[in-house]
Design an enzyme around this catalytic site. Structure first.
Site, PDB file in Angstrom:
ATOM      1  N   GLU A 128      -4.368  -4.734  19.463  1.00  0.00           N
ATOM      2  CA  GLU A 128      -3.412  -4.885  18.349  1.00  0.00           C
ATOM      3  C   GLU A 128      -2.439  -3.711  18.267  1.00  0.00           C
ATOM      4  OE1 GLU A 128      -5.489  -5.482  14.678  1.00  0.00           O
ATOM      5  OE2 GLU A 128      -3.875  -4.585  13.506  1.00  0.00           O
TER       6      GLU A 128
ATOM      7  N   HIS B 134      -3.089 -10.709   8.474  1.00  0.00           N
ATOM      8  CA  HIS B 134      -3.577  -9.371   8.129  1.00  0.00           C
ATOM      9  C   HIS B 134      -4.404  -9.461   6.843  1.00  0.00           C
ATOM     10  CE1 HIS B 134      -2.092  -5.070   6.883  1.00  0.00           C
ATOM     11  NE2 HIS B 134      -3.153  -4.967   7.645  1.00  0.00           N
TER      12      HIS B 134
ATOM     13  N   TYR C 151      -7.006   7.037  12.894  1.00  0.00           N
ATOM     14  CA  TYR C 151      -6.876   5.808  12.123  1.00  0.00           C
ATOM     15  C   TYR C 151      -8.149   4.962  12.236  1.00  0.00           C
ATOM     16  CZ  TYR C 151      -6.211   1.008  11.169  1.00  0.00           C
ATOM     17  OH  TYR C 151      -6.431  -0.238  10.678  1.00  0.00           O
TER      18      TYR C 151
ATOM     19  N   ARG D 209       0.327 -11.273  13.291  1.00  0.00           N
ATOM     20  CA  ARG D 209      -0.576 -10.832  12.231  1.00  0.00           C
ATOM     21  C   ARG D 209       0.115 -10.698  10.880  1.00  0.00           C
ATOM     22  NH1 ARG D 209      -3.097  -6.819  11.954  1.00  0.00           N
ATOM     23  NH2 ARG D 209      -4.801  -7.959  11.036  1.00  0.00           N
TER      24      ARG D 209
ATOM     25  N   ASN E 273       0.814  -1.227   0.000  1.00  0.00           N
ATOM     26  CA  ASN E 273       0.000   0.000   0.000  1.00  0.00           C
ATOM     27  C   ASN E 273       0.846   1.275   0.000  1.00  0.00           C
ATOM     28  OD1 ASN E 273      -2.454   1.242  -0.038  1.00  0.00           O
ATOM     29  ND2 ASN E 273      -2.999   0.789   2.086  1.00  0.00           N
TER      30      ASN E 273
ATOM     31  N   HIS F  42     -14.639  -5.132  10.396  1.00  0.00           N
ATOM     32  CA  HIS F  42     -14.437  -3.825  11.024  1.00  0.00           C
ATOM     33  C   HIS F  42     -15.780  -3.154  11.292  1.00  0.00           C
ATOM     34  CE1 HIS F  42     -10.170  -3.127   9.135  1.00  0.00           C
ATOM     35  NE2 HIS F  42     -10.269  -4.288   9.750  1.00  0.00           N
TER      36      HIS F  42
ATOM     37  N   ARG G  19     -13.846  -5.944  14.919  1.00  0.00           N
ATOM     38  CA  ARG G  19     -12.871  -4.945  15.363  1.00  0.00           C
ATOM     39  C   ARG G  19     -13.589  -3.625  15.535  1.00  0.00           C
ATOM     40  NH1 ARG G  19      -7.865  -2.168  12.093  1.00  0.00           N
ATOM     41  NH2 ARG G  19      -9.555  -0.781  11.449  1.00  0.00           N
TER      42      ARG G  19
ATOM     43  N   ASP H 161      -7.495  -1.954  17.521  1.00  0.00           N
ATOM     44  CA  ASP H 161      -6.181  -1.673  16.930  1.00  0.00           C
ATOM     45  C   ASP H 161      -5.675  -0.322  17.429  1.00  0.00           C
ATOM     46  OD1 ASP H 161      -3.967  -1.415  15.326  1.00  0.00           O
ATOM     47  OD2 ASP H 161      -4.996  -1.900  13.440  1.00  0.00           O
TER      48      ASP H 161
ATOM     49  N   GLU I 139       1.515  -6.870  11.436  1.00  0.00           N
ATOM     50  CA  GLU I 139       1.103  -6.599  10.047  1.00  0.00           C
ATOM     51  C   GLU I 139       2.185  -5.896   9.225  1.00  0.00           C
ATOM     52  OE1 GLU I 139      -2.428  -4.273  10.957  1.00  0.00           O
ATOM     53  OE2 GLU I 139      -1.439  -2.483  10.199  1.00  0.00           O
TER      54      GLU I 139
ATOM     55  N   GLU J  57      -8.186 -11.466   9.574  1.00  0.00           N
ATOM     56  CA  GLU J  57      -8.907 -10.224   9.279  1.00  0.00           C
ATOM     57  C   GLU J  57      -9.483 -10.308   7.863  1.00  0.00           C
ATOM     58  OE1 GLU J  57      -6.351  -6.815   8.800  1.00  0.00           O
ATOM     59  OE2 GLU J  57      -7.898  -5.446   9.516  1.00  0.00           O
TER      60      GLU J  57
ATOM     61  N   TRP K 179       2.043   6.667  12.435  1.00  0.00           N
ATOM     62  CA  TRP K 179       0.655   6.592  11.932  1.00  0.00           C
ATOM     63  C   TRP K 179       0.071   5.246  12.260  1.00  0.00           C
ATOM     64  CZ3 TRP K 179      -1.872   3.540   8.130  1.00  0.00           C
ATOM     65  CH2 TRP K 179      -3.230   3.908   7.967  1.00  0.00           C
TER      66      TRP K 179
ATOM     67  N   HIS L 285      -2.772   0.780  16.609  1.00  0.00           N
ATOM     68  CA  HIS L 285      -1.999   1.236  15.449  1.00  0.00           C
ATOM     69  C   HIS L 285      -0.664   1.884  15.815  1.00  0.00           C
ATOM     70  CE1 HIS L 285      -1.959   2.137  11.043  1.00  0.00           C
ATOM     71  NE2 HIS L 285      -2.681   1.034  11.058  1.00  0.00           N
TER      72      HIS L 285
ATOM     73  N   ASP M 137      -6.148  -3.541   1.180  1.00  0.00           N
ATOM     74  CA  ASP M 137      -4.960  -3.360   0.332  1.00  0.00           C
ATOM     75  C   ASP M 137      -4.217  -4.667   0.071  1.00  0.00           C
ATOM     76  OD1 ASP M 137      -4.650  -2.003   3.190  1.00  0.00           O
ATOM     77  OD2 ASP M 137      -2.702  -2.918   2.785  1.00  0.00           O
TER      78      ASP M 137
END
Ligand code: KDG
Ligand code: MG
Length: 403
Positions: free
Chosen positions: A237, A313, A159, A284, A37, A122, A147, A211, A263, A340, A403, A213, A317
């Site tokens: 996560e 994961h 996010y 993941r 991605n 999600h 999630r 998550d 991930e 996921e 991020w 992130h 993407d």
């Protein structure tokens, strides 16, 4: 049998995907997912310039030697671009081999360890009531694991939350990455309230995941993991970014909330401490981003020894080819946890027709030889690559952040 041609396709049927097609002199072909991605052309160029010439003329059944050739033979090891390229080639070779032998790919990985693959979806919303509605909708569709991400009061964007009604998509089209703004304190104060509300409304039966992130320090993560304990999450996560594996010792010592990470990892060396010290419950990593089946089988074997489960994961993407690769892997290994599955748009599914189907929150494979996914080259040609990036993130005072 010999490899006769290797082609790379970059297309954008609603989002960008990179697909590799390896064809043998006997006319059998295999497909691989080379999508990374926001860095799609880097992987496509890497394969085109540095891998294809060495593949032509090789026996496509020699998956182990070809893997070692591109890993050991390159000297500059590991790395997301390199490993996504190796992953795509490896997936395509296993697909080709399974088609040549006329068996579904999982048969080459040890057969079925279960009949279906449990997935999580999600649910997200800008506000708590929107998030609760989204959870309700997903529960009504039969998902057993959801999630949950929610907008945080006082923060403009975060996010996992869609900006429009079209649904959440992490990559944003444009020439440079968009910028988001982050405040750890606001997040830490809100997250336990979110899950208290979720358990109060939905009871104990559904599995909920979350998550973070990669945005917390070890101590912040330990605080959150402790505060979330009463709500029995399936997992928390990416609490802390994973470069420093030892950082998870502090979270582990302080909480029983299950932890997941991986991930963005791409080799066994990204997770050997996580595994051998049992610092996480779930890994993941995905088949396409982690060097394909050849490498993922070895990671799963090490993880199994230490009672760590694999949980690939599966965001939008990763193309349906990568999703199918994750599925064949997940159905075959013993130490599978959950996968996921964000799903894809109708157009993406049209470009990548596939046999796997979703029922009541689990994915089922059909018996098509190989991966069971096709690539509609003619249709894909209509959708040219459009540059898109994942956002970057800054703290409120402007400091560059994760991020
Ligand atoms: O490309 C990045 C996304 O795949 C990632 O942000 C999604 O965190 C993610 C997840 O858990 O699916
Ligand atoms: Mg994630």
């Amino acid at each position: 049998m010999k490899i006769e041609s290797v082609k790379i396709f970059v297309s954008c049927p609603d989002r960008n995907f990179v697909t590799i097609k390896i064809t043998s002199d006997e006319g059998v072909y295999g497909l691989g997912d080379a999508t990374l991605n926001g860095r799609e052309l880097a992987v496509a160029t890497y394969i085109e310039e540095y891998c294809i010439p060495s593949l032509i003329g090789r026996d496509p059944f020699d998956t182990e030697d070809i893997w070692q050739y591109f890993y050991k033979g390159v000297y500059w090891r590991r790395g997301a671009v390199n490993m996504a390229a190796i992953g795509a080639i490896d997936i395509a070779l296993w697909d080709l081999k399974a088609k040549a032998l006329k068996v579904p790919l999982y048969q080459l990985l040890g057969g079925k360890s279960r009949q279906q693959v449990l997935t999580y979806c999600h649910a997200q919303g800008k506000t708590l009531p929107e998030t609760m509605d989204a959870i309700r909708q997903k529960a009504e569709l039969g998902y057993q694991a959801i999630r949950v991400q929610s907008g945080v009061p006082g923060m403009k964007s975060i996010y996992g939350i869609a900006k429009s009604s079209k649904g959440y998509e992490p990559a944003i089209k444009g020439n440079v990455p968009a910028e988001e703004c982050w405040d750890t304190n606001k997040y830490l104060n809100f997250a336990p309230k979110l899950f208290a509300a979720v358990r109060k409304d939905f009871g104990e039966d559904l599995h909920f995941l979350h998550d973070s992130h990669h945005r917390l320090s070890p101590n912040e993560a330990a605080r959150l993991a402790k505060e979330l304990e009463p709500f029995h999450l399936f997992w928390m996560e990416d609490a802390v970014r994973g470069e420093l594996q030892e950082a998870y010792r502090h979270i582990r010592k302080n909480s029983t909330t299950p932890l997941a990470i991986g991930e963005v990892f791409n080799t066994i060396y990204d997770c050997q401490t996580f595994i051998t010290e049992q610092l996480v419950d779930y890994l993941r990593m995905s088949v396409p981003h982690t060097g394909g089946f050849t490498h993922m089988k070895k990671i799963a074997a090490l993880a199994e020894t230490y009672l760590v489960n694999m949980a690939p994961h599966g965001p939008s993407d990763i193309s349906p080819i990568g999703i199918a690769a994750n599925l064949h892997f997940s159905i075959s290994i013993n130490n599978f946890g959950i996968m996921e599955y964000m799903g894809h748009s109708d157009l993406t599914n049209e470009v990548f027709p596939h046999g796997y189907v979703l029922k009541e929150g689990s994915l089922y494979l059909d018996e098509t030889p190989g991966l069971g996914v096709e690539y509609n080259e003619k249709l894909a040609e209509k959708y040219a690559y459009e540059k898109a990036f994942l956002p970057v993130n800054r703290k409120e005072d402007g400091t560059m952040f994760d991020w």
